[in-house]
Scaffold this motif. Structure first.
Motif: not given
Length: 627
Positions: A483-488
């Motif tokens: 349920g968590r989203t990370f982006s560079a």
């Protein structure tokens, strides 16, 4: 009948009189890339049908079918056995003989080939593969051929077959870049045509081309990008037959300029003489329009005349032609003077010039068939179709001087439709640097939805500018879990990729950092650390809470006392501030009152026990003094 046969023979001999020139076989270059033993450069005679890739190249793997079907005269079995492969397109090699050249190429196209080479079956100089004339067998497919083709010499074909028989991977490059001269920033082209619309397939082809290409031709002409000249073929009647009824009906100016009978029947319908006069009128329309810098009006006249004055509707006449001229605002008197007297026994300057230029000169061969298109003094080969001709014209410009119309969808090669062809590609966002042009594909970093990519186009392209993260996440790493989203990708940066806190990597690949294992967090006494994706959890023993900023644990009750003390201090500070403000306002008011009293005392006495003095003389008020 004897006279008719003699006259037809005379026309044939007259036509051959232009053979003082020569016929040029237009060629493309064929380079063998592999295997090393076959590396060489050969010539191929461009087929006069299909769509040659003028100005471009095509690299592909050569395939030779089973010997029983190697002539390509029958449709190949299976679902496109030679269709485009992910790595390279297929160039089909076929044997000459058994059927029309065009039939072989059509069957190859239907089987998925990107190009067809036909190997000659005898040792001879290269010839041009032409499409058949009127034939029911040819109906339907000639105009549908959309791939290039070429005839190669027998010896070259045998060497390719031998290598393929040994299971060697044969790769060749077809190169049309020098097939069309491109010396400068202006293209000069000629169109040899005929006003006769009753000559079958060829006449329909040329009239459809004029109507469909008119828009492009006028844009190029008005912009000064091209110099266009129409031409018309005529023959002469041998002197011995000039007084015959057949010669008089087919020729003007006492047999000097003739055209074949439209219906090939001297007894009925229109005569060849009618065709010569209309051809002359169309030449003069171009000359007169060119004098007023409106040379492109020729396209309007020819199109309108074909629609309004067709032979099929029995309207092919001088009167109808004059009506079209008037509707276009052209000076009809000038056009009549240009045409001269068709019945006079004199040379016609316009038609005499046409007969001279019909003979090949320089690198251009004789004009022997209609229609014929000549671009920069080289005869065009291929379908007389709008987009195919536009590609050839665009290839005639010096590279870098192409007009805007050459960048339209009409001239795209569609090489990128099936493969990115060695260019950079982002699979996730389906963005590629492969770009179709009339010269073939090029690798240029694209602009997508206002976001410009920068790079070499082959190995790398990087999104640059605001909004880049909305397109394929700017080419940066992106992942979701639990349920968590990370982006560079960061919108605050115009370029580049940086792994977010809790991850490490180059921004294109990011991996979770184990803070607990590395000892970078949760190192306080009595703390227990648990790694999570993109972070960590730190717990304190007993009745303590964790303060991440200081990496420490404090008592939960102590924290409540601290909050109470903080509230008291803040209340005290607020009280002091309010008191100070009241005191300040009081002091300010007292100061102002005293100043006002001091000023007023200079103008009037404030002591009521001393009555004011009465001065008889008017004197100015005295100021205070210390002496």
């Amino acid at each position: 009948m004897a006279l008719l046969g003699a006259l037809l023979l005379a026309f044939a001999l007259a036509a051959c009189s232009v053979c003082r020139g020569h016929f040029i076989v237009e060629k493309s270059s064929i380079k063998v890339i592999s295997p090393p033993s076959l590396k060489s450069k050969q010539d191929g005679a461009i087929g006069n049908f299909g769509v040659p890739k003028y100005g471009g190249t095509l690299v592909g793997s050569v395939a030779y079918p089973d010997k029983s079907v190697s002539d390509g005269c029958e449709a190949f079995h299976g679902d496109k056995p030679f269709k485009f492969k992910p790595s390279q397109p297929t160039i089909l090699l076929l044997d000459r003989g058994g059927c029309y050249f065009a039939k072989k190429v059509w069957n190859g196209q239907q089987a998925g080939a990107s190009a067809v080479l036909v190997a000659d079956n005898i040792d001879e100089p290269l010839i041009t593969m032409d499409s058949p004339e009127e034939s029911t067998d040819a109906d339907g497919y000639i105009d549908k051929i959309g791939i290039p083709s070429a005839l190669i010499q027998r010896s070259f074909g045998e060497s390719l077959k031998q290598a393929l028989s040994k299971d060697e991977h044969v790769i060749i490059e077809l190169d049309w870049r020098e097939s069309m001269p491109h010396p400068d920033e202006r293209v000069e082209y000629e169109f040899w045509t005929n006003s006769n619309d009753e000559c079958g397939m060829r006449c329909e082809e040329q009239m459809n081309f004029v109507k469909n290409f008119k828009g492009h031709a006028q844009i190029l002409e008005k912009g000064g990008y091209t110099l266009f000249t129409p031409h018309y073929i005529t023959w002469y009647c041998p002197r011995a037959f000039t007084e015959s009824n057949q010669c008089k009906s087919q020729c003007i100016n006492r047999g000097r300029y003739c055209a074949p009978d439209p219906e090939q029947d001297f007894a009925e319908g229109y005569d060849g003489k009618d065709v010569v006069i209309e051809n002359l009128r169309q030449l003069c329309v171009h000359r007169v329009a060119n004098e007023s810098n409106r040379s492109w009006v020729w396209w309007d006249y020819v199109t309108d005349f074909h629609i309004r004055c067709s032979m099929k509707e029995k309207k092919y006449s001088k009167h109808c032609g004059d009506d079209v001229i008037k509707s276009l605002g052209l000076p009809i008197d000038k056009i009549k003077r240009c045409m001269g007297d068709p019945e006079a026994d004199v040379e016609n300057e316009v038609l005499k010039t046409e007969q001279k230029v019909q003979v090949g000169r320089g690198s251009r061969g004789d004009v022997t068939i209609l229609p014929t298109l000549v671009i920069n003094n080289a005869q065009y080969r291929g379908n007389l179709e709008r987009s195919a001709v536009l590609k050839a014209l665009c290839a005639g410009f010096k590279e870098g001087t192409d007009p805007p119309v050459c960048l339209s969808a009409d001239v795209e090669t569609n090489e990128c439709l099936y493969s990115h062809r060695g260019c950079w590609r982002d699979v996730q966002s389906n963005v590629t640097a492969c770009k179709d042009t009339f010269r073939g594909r090029v690798c240029e970093c694209p602009s997508v939805q206002g976001v410009q990519y920068k790079g070499d186009g082959y190995v790398s392209c990087e999104a640059f500018g605001p909004g880049r993260c909305a397109i394929g996440n700017g080419g940066c790493w992106l992942d979701s879990k639990n349920g968590r989203t990370f982006s560079a990708c960061s919108e605050s940066q115009l370029s580049g990729c940086s792994c977010p806190p809790g991850f490490h990597g180059d921004g294109h690949v990011c991996k979770d950092v184990d803070e607990c294992k590395e000892g970078s967090a949760c190192q306080c006494d009595g703390c227990s650390c648990k790694n999570t994706w993109g972070g960590y959890e730190c717990k304190c023993k007993g009745n303590h809470i964790y303060i991440a900023q200081h990496d420490t644990c404090i008592e939960r009750n102590g924290s409540r006392l601290g909050w109470f003390v903080t509230v008291l201090i803040m209340a005290a500070v607020a009280g002091v501030a309010i008191a100070g403000y009241i005191f300040y306002k009081y002091r300010l008011r007292s100061y102002m009152d005293s100043e006002i009293m001091s000023i007023m005392s200079q103008y009037m006495p404030l002591d009521n026990n001393h009555p004011p003095e009465v001065h008889t003389d008017v004197q100015p008020p005295r100021g205070r003094s210390t002496v």
